[in-house]
Design an enzyme around this catalytic site. Structure first.
Site, short mmCIF file in Angstrom:
data_model
loop_
_atom_site.label_atom_id
_atom_site.label_comp_id
_atom_site.label_asym_id
_atom_site.label_seq_id
_atom_site.Cartn_x
_atom_site.Cartn_y
_atom_site.Cartn_z
N ASP A 143 -3.94 22.72 -21.35
CA ASP A 143 -3.53 23.79 -20.44
C ASP A 143 -2.94 23.17 -19.18
OD1 ASP A 143 -3.35 25.98 -18.68
OD2 ASP A 143 -5.06 26.97 -19.63
N LYS A 147 0.27 26.87 -11.73
CA LYS A 147 0.24 27.23 -10.32
C LYS A 147 -0.44 26.12 -9.51
CE LYS A 147 0.21 32.22 -11.12
NZ LYS A 147 -0.51 33.50 -10.90
N ASP A 179 4.25 19.75 -22.42
CA ASP A 179 5.60 20.29 -22.27
C ASP A 179 5.84 20.76 -20.83
OD1 ASP A 179 3.92 22.45 -22.38
OD2 ASP A 179 4.99 23.51 -23.97
N THR A 212 3.74 20.16 -34.25
CA THR A 212 3.04 21.38 -34.60
C THR A 212 3.94 22.60 -34.44
OG1 THR A 212 2.22 21.74 -32.36
CG2 THR A 212 0.89 20.34 -33.81
N LYS A 213 3.48 23.73 -34.97
CA LYS A 213 4.22 24.98 -34.81
C LYS A 213 4.32 25.38 -33.35
CE LYS A 213 2.77 26.72 -39.35
NZ LYS A 213 1.97 27.76 -40.06
#
EC number: 2.1.1.33
Length: 236
Positions: A143, A147, A179, A212-213
């Site tokens: 994750d 912010k 990413d 991965t997808k």
């Protein structure tokens, strides 16, 4: 009688995570996933006790051991376990639907070189994994908490890297993918200040990591990917 060694007996103290890097909410579980958690957990899951795990006994062999933190639905773990049956893989995940999905796939494919832990990686690493016991650790697309006020929730912090240094064998590796460029820059900054790790490769997509997808969808939307690999120093 248990022969496990507590943190105190190892000369360590438990350091609670300052703030969690995940939110304790999860999507709906399918009936099949619920059934998998009930019936397949004894076969593939690891229940934590008060001391470090005996990984050789759990896998019934000595082998190279790789840990994936936050494996999602287990897609990358499955691909790697198929491709490298000589390796053993541990997966830590907090969300039960993903665990249930992985358990179903493990049974369907008959893979025996994956074991699963349900819990917070910070606590699992401190309480359950011996020092040093891992040949590699991988964290794919954690994750990013984009912010700025939430950056303190990001998993990769100096204290967490200190913990990884104790768990990864000298000469082992630490592989991250994200990413979010801002997160990639933070990861590099944190690791560059740590004597226990040296960056290995460029930041293009790694050929050593399954695509991965989740990653494919992001790339279709124009997201970049930063693969960062570090070697655990043999001198620290």
């Amino acid at each position: 009688m248990s022969n496990s060694i507590t943190l105190e007996e190892r000369g360590e103290s438990f350091q609670p995570r300052p703030i969690t890097s995940f939110v304790r909410r999860e999507g709906r579980m399918t009936p099949a996933q619920k059934k998998a958690l009930e019936h397949l957990w004894p076969r593939y899951g690891i229940d934590l006790g008060t001391g470090p795990l005996n990984l050789a006994a759990i896998f019934n062999r000595q082998a190279e051991r790789i840990l994936e933190i936050g494996f999602g639905n287990g897609e990358s773990l499955l691909q790697q376990a198929r491709a490298a049956p000589e390796r053993d893989f541990l997966g830590i995940e907090v969300y039960r639907p993903g665990i249930g999905h992985l358990l179903l796939r493990l049974k369907a494919e008959g893979l025996e070189n994956i074991r699963v832990i349900h819990g917070d990686a910070w606590e699992v690493l401190q309480r359950a994994l011996p020092n040093p016991s891992l040949d590699g650790v991988q964290i794919f697309f954690p994750d990013p908490w984009p912010k700025k006020r939430h950056h303190k929730r990001r998993l990769i912090q100096p204290s967490f890297v200190d913990l990884l240094e104790r768990k990864i064998k000298p000469g082992g590796w630490f592989h991250l993918a994200t990413d979010w460029q801002d997160y990639a820059e933070q990861i590099k900054a944190v690791l560059s200040q740590h004597a226990g790790f040296n960056q290995l490769t460029n930041e293009g997509q790694s050929t050593q990591r399954p695509r991965t997808k989740f990653e494919a969808r992001g790339q279709q939307q124009g997201h970049g990917v930063w693969d960062l690999r570090f070697k655990r120093s043999v001198d620290s």
